[in-house]
Scaffold this active site. Structure first.
Site, PDB file in Angstrom:
ATOM      1  N   HIS A 133       0.812  -1.233   0.000  1.00 12.72           N
ATOM      2  CA  HIS A 133       0.000   0.000   0.000  1.00 12.72           C
ATOM      3  C   HIS A 133       0.839   1.273   0.000  1.00 12.72           C
ATOM      4  O   HIS A 133       0.296   2.360  -0.205  1.00 12.72           O
ATOM      5  CB  HIS A 133      -0.927   0.034   1.219  1.00 12.72           C
ATOM      6  CG  HIS A 133      -1.978  -1.024   1.220  1.00 12.72           C
ATOM      7  ND1 HIS A 133      -2.803  -1.266   0.139  1.00 12.72           N
ATOM      8  CD2 HIS A 133      -2.356  -1.921   2.185  1.00 12.72           C
ATOM      9  CE1 HIS A 133      -3.627  -2.260   0.431  1.00 12.72           C
ATOM     10  NE2 HIS A 133      -3.370  -2.676   1.657  1.00 12.72           N
ATOM     11  N   ASP A 170      -2.948 -10.737  -2.148  1.00 13.23           N
ATOM     12  CA  ASP A 170      -3.480 -10.172  -0.916  1.00 13.23           C
ATOM     13  C   ASP A 170      -4.944  -9.773  -1.135  1.00 13.23           C
ATOM     14  O   ASP A 170      -5.329  -9.388  -2.241  1.00 13.23           O
ATOM     15  CB  ASP A 170      -2.651  -8.943  -0.540  1.00 13.23           C
ATOM     16  CG  ASP A 170      -2.942  -8.403   0.850  1.00 13.23           C
ATOM     17  OD1 ASP A 170      -2.125  -8.644   1.759  1.00 13.23           O
ATOM     18  OD2 ASP A 170      -3.974  -7.722   1.024  1.00 13.23           O
ATOM     19  N   HIS A 172      -6.431  -7.217  -0.269  1.00 14.20           N
ATOM     20  CA  HIS A 172      -6.542  -5.781  -0.535  1.00 14.20           C
ATOM     21  C   HIS A 172      -5.771  -5.421  -1.802  1.00 14.20           C
ATOM     22  O   HIS A 172      -4.707  -5.986  -2.068  1.00 14.20           O
ATOM     23  CB  HIS A 172      -5.997  -4.967   0.642  1.00 14.20           C
ATOM     24  CG  HIS A 172      -6.630  -5.310   1.955  1.00 14.20           C
ATOM     25  ND1 HIS A 172      -6.046  -6.191   2.851  1.00 14.20           N
ATOM     26  CD2 HIS A 172      -7.793  -4.909   2.511  1.00 14.20           C
ATOM     27  CE1 HIS A 172      -6.832  -6.309   3.910  1.00 14.20           C
ATOM     28  NE2 HIS A 172      -7.897  -5.551   3.729  1.00 14.20           N
ATOM     29  N   ASP A 254      -4.160 -12.891   3.933  1.00 11.50           N
ATOM     30  CA  ASP A 254      -5.477 -12.434   4.374  1.00 11.50           C
ATOM     31  C   ASP A 254      -6.550 -12.789   3.354  1.00 11.50           C
ATOM     32  O   ASP A 254      -7.731 -12.507   3.563  1.00 11.50           O
ATOM     33  CB  ASP A 254      -5.481 -10.928   4.659  1.00 11.50           C
ATOM     34  CG  ASP A 254      -4.809 -10.102   3.590  1.00 11.50           C
ATOM     35  OD1 ASP A 254      -4.440 -10.661   2.536  1.00 11.50           O
ATOM     36  OD2 ASP A 254      -4.640  -8.881   3.801  1.00 11.50           O
TER      37      ASP A 254
END
Length: 315
Positions: A133, A170, A172, A254
């Protein structure tokens, strides 16, 4: 000797004790316990079995950071560290020891890329904080430096690679990775992620200025095969007529069923299947040059089991 499915090699497990010193505070999901539990599990199930061995991560060079991040952002990290730390966004803290941790985390994947380009076999970077990120000029989403993007840029600049593929599973969207690599047409980026979900980016039509990005937004709660097929289909599209010299996996666990920060449904068998498919493809593209680095995964016990499955498939 390059990796071969006929003669499995032990995996280089790159880590550093400094990665335990980054502390976001009590109750934060990105905690040192993630790495403590993971390292203990790898000791028990991988190292003692002769399937992997520990390698100490070096610190990343400033020149490699600045290939992707701005000078002003690096200066901000240094200033915040000198001032005793502070919150860089609502989720992301730089505290005592954090700068050492992020330098080792980024340094680990740069070393893994160098090892892969030199034919040393597969590597897994057991490090934190995660990176995907972090944008060129800001920290966000638990991430301070974009580890995979730094490694990809360094592989092109210093290790002899002409093309690098980054695959991010991931839960996200890897918005930071995309922001750092989308200006480089010889880095192809594939991200499968939950949609709608944090950070709110990663629409399928967002292909980047060189159309070198393949975003795969997916709803939560689908059958695992839907996620596997979508990700691998995007990888096929990203490599049609384009053969990478190095494959980097942003391994966010995740995406497993039951993770507290996601709604995907992948199980350990799905991790194995995805990894094996990428390794097999990489053997055809580039002699099996595959590097994997930890991103998310916030159930420490589940994370350990998933990484063990992932490493066995990397071999």
């Amino acid at each position: 000797q390059l990796m071969s499915s006929a003669s499995p090699l032990p995996v280089g497990l790159i880590t550093h004790h400094d990665c335990l010193h980054h502390d976001n505070g009590e109750g934060h999901p990105e905690s040192p316990r993630r790495l403590e539990v993971l390292r203990a599990r790898l000791d028990d199930d991988v190292v003692r079995a002769g399937r992997g061995y520990w390698i100490e991560a070096p610190e990343v060079r400033d020149e490699d950071i600045l290939r992707m991040h701005t000078e002003a952002y690096l200066a901000r990290l240094l200033h915040t560290d000198a001032a005793g730390g502070g919150w860089l966004d609502p989720d992301t803290r730089l505290g005592p020891g954090s700068l050492d941790a992020v330098r080792r985390a980024a340094g680990s994947i740069v070393l893994a890329a160098e090892r892969a380009m030199n034919g040393a076999g597969p590597s897994f970077c057991a490090v934190r904080p995660p990176g995907h990120h972090a944008t060129p000029s800001r920290a966000m989403g638990f991430c301070l430096l974009s580890n995979a993007a730094i490694a990809a840029g360094t592989a092109l600049a210093r290790f002899g690679a002409d093309r690098v593929l980054i695959v991010d599973w991931d839960v996200h969207h890897g918005n930071g990775t995309q922001a750092l690599v989308e200006q480089e047409p010889e880095i192809h980026f594939v991200s499968m992620h939950q949609w709608p979900w944090y950070p709110g980016s990663g629409a399928a039509e967002d292909r980047g200025p060189h159309r070198s990005v393949w975003n795969v937004p997916m709803a939560a709660g689908l059958a695992p095969a839907r996620y596997r097929d979508a990700l691998l289909g995007a990888v096929d599209a990203a490599t049609t007529g384009w053969r990478p010299d190095l494959v980097l996996i942003s391994a966010g666990f995740d995406s497993l069923a039951g993770d507290p920060l996601g709604g995907f449904t992948l199980e350990l068998d799905d991790v194995t299947a995805l990894t094996r498919t990428l390794v097999k493809s990489a053997e055809g593209w580039c002699g099996g040059r595959v590097v994997s680095a930890l991103e998310g995964g916030y159930d420490p016990v589940r994370l350990g089991a998933a990484v063990v499955a992932h490493l066995e498939a990397l071999r």
